[in-house]
Motif scaffolding. Sequence first.
Motif, PDB file in Angstrom:
ATOM      1  N   PRO A 134       8.886 -24.571  24.129  1.00  0.00           N
ATOM      2  CA  PRO A 134      10.348 -24.573  24.143  1.00  0.00           C
ATOM      3  C   PRO A 134      10.927 -23.550  25.120  1.00  0.00           C
ATOM      4  O   PRO A 134      10.300 -22.526  25.397  1.00  0.00           O
ATOM      5  N   VAL A 135      12.116 -23.854  25.620  1.00  0.00           N
ATOM      6  CA  VAL A 135      12.877 -22.896  26.421  1.00  0.00           C
ATOM      7  C   VAL A 135      13.889 -22.245  25.486  1.00  0.00           C
ATOM      8  O   VAL A 135      14.673 -22.944  24.832  1.00  0.00           O
ATOM      9  N   VAL A 136      13.839 -20.934  25.386  1.00  0.00           N
ATOM     10  CA  VAL A 136      14.685 -20.215  24.429  1.00  0.00           C
ATOM     11  C   VAL A 136      15.620 -19.268  25.175  1.00  0.00           C
ATOM     12  O   VAL A 136      15.165 -18.421  25.953  1.00  0.00           O
ATOM     13  N   LEU A 137      16.922 -19.415  24.935  1.00  0.00           N
ATOM     14  CA  LEU A 137      17.924 -18.529  25.513  1.00  0.00           C
ATOM     15  C   LEU A 137      18.385 -17.566  24.429  1.00  0.00           C
ATOM     16  O   LEU A 137      18.823 -17.991  23.346  1.00  0.00           O
ATOM     17  N   SER A 138      18.273 -16.275  24.696  1.00  0.00           N
ATOM     18  CA  SER A 138      18.661 -15.254  23.727  1.00  0.00           C
ATOM     19  C   SER A 138      19.379 -14.128  24.460  1.00  0.00           C
ATOM     20  O   SER A 138      19.381 -14.072  25.696  1.00  0.00           O
ATOM     21  N   ALA A 139      19.985 -13.211  23.699  1.00  0.00           N
ATOM     22  CA  ALA A 139      20.708 -12.092  24.317  1.00  0.00           C
ATOM     23  C   ALA A 139      20.766 -10.920  23.347  1.00  0.00           C
ATOM     24  O   ALA A 139      20.801 -11.103  22.129  1.00  0.00           O
ATOM     25  N   HIS A 140      20.771  -9.711  23.911  1.00  0.00           N
ATOM     26  CA  HIS A 140      20.963  -8.513  23.099  1.00  0.00           C
ATOM     27  C   HIS A 140      21.747  -7.496  23.912  1.00  0.00           C
ATOM     28  O   HIS A 140      21.687  -7.475  25.147  1.00  0.00           O
ATOM     29  N   ALA A 141      22.507  -6.667  23.208  1.00  0.00           N
ATOM     30  CA  ALA A 141      23.365  -5.680  23.856  1.00  0.00           C
ATOM     31  C   ALA A 141      22.891  -4.270  23.540  1.00  0.00           C
ATOM     32  O   ALA A 141      22.439  -3.979  22.433  1.00  0.00           O
ATOM     33  N   ALA A 142      22.990  -3.401  24.550  1.00  0.00           N
ATOM     34  CA  ALA A 142      22.652  -1.979  24.377  1.00  0.00           C
ATOM     35  C   ALA A 142      23.200  -1.211  25.575  1.00  0.00           C
ATOM     36  O   ALA A 142      23.143  -1.694  26.714  1.00  0.00           O
ATOM     37  N   ASP A 143      23.744  -0.012  25.298  1.00  0.00           N
ATOM     38  CA  ASP A 143      24.221   0.866  26.370  1.00  0.00           C
ATOM     39  C   ASP A 143      25.225   0.174  27.290  1.00  0.00           C
ATOM     40  O   ASP A 143      25.160   0.282  28.516  1.00  0.00           O
ATOM     41  N   GLN A 144      26.152  -0.569  26.685  1.00  0.00           N
ATOM     42  CA  GLN A 144      27.236  -1.236  27.401  1.00  0.00           C
ATOM     43  C   GLN A 144      26.752  -2.323  28.360  1.00  0.00           C
ATOM     44  O   GLN A 144      27.486  -2.740  29.272  1.00  0.00           O
ATOM     45  N   LEU A 219      28.753  -5.376  29.356  1.00  0.00           N
ATOM     46  CA  LEU A 219      29.334  -5.856  28.109  1.00  0.00           C
ATOM     47  C   LEU A 219      30.855  -5.917  28.257  1.00  0.00           C
ATOM     48  O   LEU A 219      31.462  -5.031  28.844  1.00  0.00           O
ATOM     49  N   SER A 220      31.456  -6.988  27.765  1.00  0.00           N
ATOM     50  CA  SER A 220      32.911  -7.107  27.841  1.00  0.00           C
ATOM     51  C   SER A 220      33.562  -6.287  26.722  1.00  0.00           C
ATOM     52  O   SER A 220      33.054  -6.222  25.604  1.00  0.00           O
ATOM     53  N   ALA A 221      34.682  -5.655  27.045  1.00  0.00           N
ATOM     54  CA  ALA A 221      35.368  -4.783  26.082  1.00  0.00           C
ATOM     55  C   ALA A 221      35.658  -5.517  24.788  1.00  0.00           C
ATOM     56  O   ALA A 221      36.044  -6.695  24.782  1.00  0.00           O
ATOM     57  N   GLY A 222      35.437  -4.822  23.674  1.00  0.00           N
ATOM     58  CA  GLY A 222      35.740  -5.413  22.371  1.00  0.00           C
ATOM     59  C   GLY A 222      34.499  -5.836  21.616  1.00  0.00           C
ATOM     60  O   GLY A 222      34.558  -6.062  20.411  1.00  0.00           O
ATOM     61  N   ASP A 223      33.358  -5.953  22.310  1.00  0.00           N
ATOM     62  CA  ASP A 223      32.129  -6.332  21.644  1.00  0.00           C
ATOM     63  C   ASP A 223      31.358  -5.098  21.193  1.00  0.00           C
ATOM     64  O   ASP A 223      31.456  -4.028  21.778  1.00  0.00           O
ATOM     65  N   SER A 224      30.554  -5.279  20.178  1.00  0.00           N
ATOM     66  CA  SER A 224      29.698  -4.200  19.697  1.00  0.00           C
ATOM     67  C   SER A 224      28.614  -3.905  20.699  1.00  0.00           C
ATOM     68  O   SER A 224      28.171  -4.792  21.435  1.00  0.00           O
ATOM     69  N   ASP A 225      28.104  -2.682  20.725  1.00  0.00           N
ATOM     70  CA  ASP A 225      27.009  -2.364  21.629  1.00  0.00           C
ATOM     71  C   ASP A 225      25.654  -2.522  20.963  1.00  0.00           C
ATOM     72  O   ASP A 225      24.640  -2.099  21.500  1.00  0.00           O
ATOM     73  N   SER A 226      25.635  -3.148  19.828  1.00  0.00           N
ATOM     74  CA  SER A 226      24.338  -3.442  19.210  1.00  0.00           C
ATOM     75  C   SER A 226      24.441  -4.772  18.481  1.00  0.00           C
ATOM     76  O   SER A 226      25.267  -4.949  17.606  1.00  0.00           O
ATOM     77  N   VAL A 227      23.620  -5.719  18.926  1.00  0.00           N
ATOM     78  CA  VAL A 227      23.657  -7.052  18.351  1.00  0.00           C
ATOM     79  C   VAL A 227      22.243  -7.432  17.927  1.00  0.00           C
ATOM     80  O   VAL A 227      21.322  -7.235  18.686  1.00  0.00           O
TER      81      VAL A 227
END
Length: 227
Positions: A134-144, A219-227
């Motif tokens: 499978p092709v898996v698209l994922s994302a995580h946020a850290a340090d803006q 990261l766009s303003a308004g989002d958490s920096d940890s997901v």
Amino acid sequence: MAKRRRTPTQVHRHIEHRAAHHAHQLALGLLQLVMQPTQHAFGGAAVVVLHKVDLQAGGLIEDLLMITQIEDGKLRPRPEHTNIRDVALHAARDIDIESRVEIDPNLHVRISYHHLLQILVNYVKNAQKYGRSPVVLSAHAADQLVTIDVADAGDGVDPAFEPHLFERFSQADYRETGKVRGVGLGLSIVDALATTYGGTAGYRPNTPNGSIFYVSLPLSAGDSDSV
């Protein structure tokens, strides 16, 4: 008066401009053929084939025009509050192998929707062409920053080729696998777009096998920096 000789950069740019022009003319000619009634023995099948060729030429034209923008210094950022999951779902529709989108619906980055779509479409088509499902698209946020991964379960990339992955016109040797080679523009465009928005593009091996191509963007303003 002696004619001034062009520098290698000027010659390279001239070639790319001419290639874009001729690709555009080719696509227009194919489109005219597609739109005309087909009376010969092949009937509708020929129209379908021509339509597919025209769509492929259209993708090449878009890549060539983007390269021209980059070469001329005309590629400009158009930052927007863009929802990553929406773009990922859109990109995943462009492939016909099993795919999953595992991205928080509230996660956003500062990039135009169209430019992020170009990045992810290039990645998922690369996974379809050279990887396995499978092709898996994922994302995580850290340090803006948000890092978006496109992972597959294929054979991965030859370590000797890794330093050249994002170079223009660079292609791995897939002759023994029978896989169709591309033009070698997609990943260089991804790299240029990521840089334009203050981000980075890269590759790392997947576990236990396969590839992960990623892009990190602000990261766009308004989002958490940890997901």
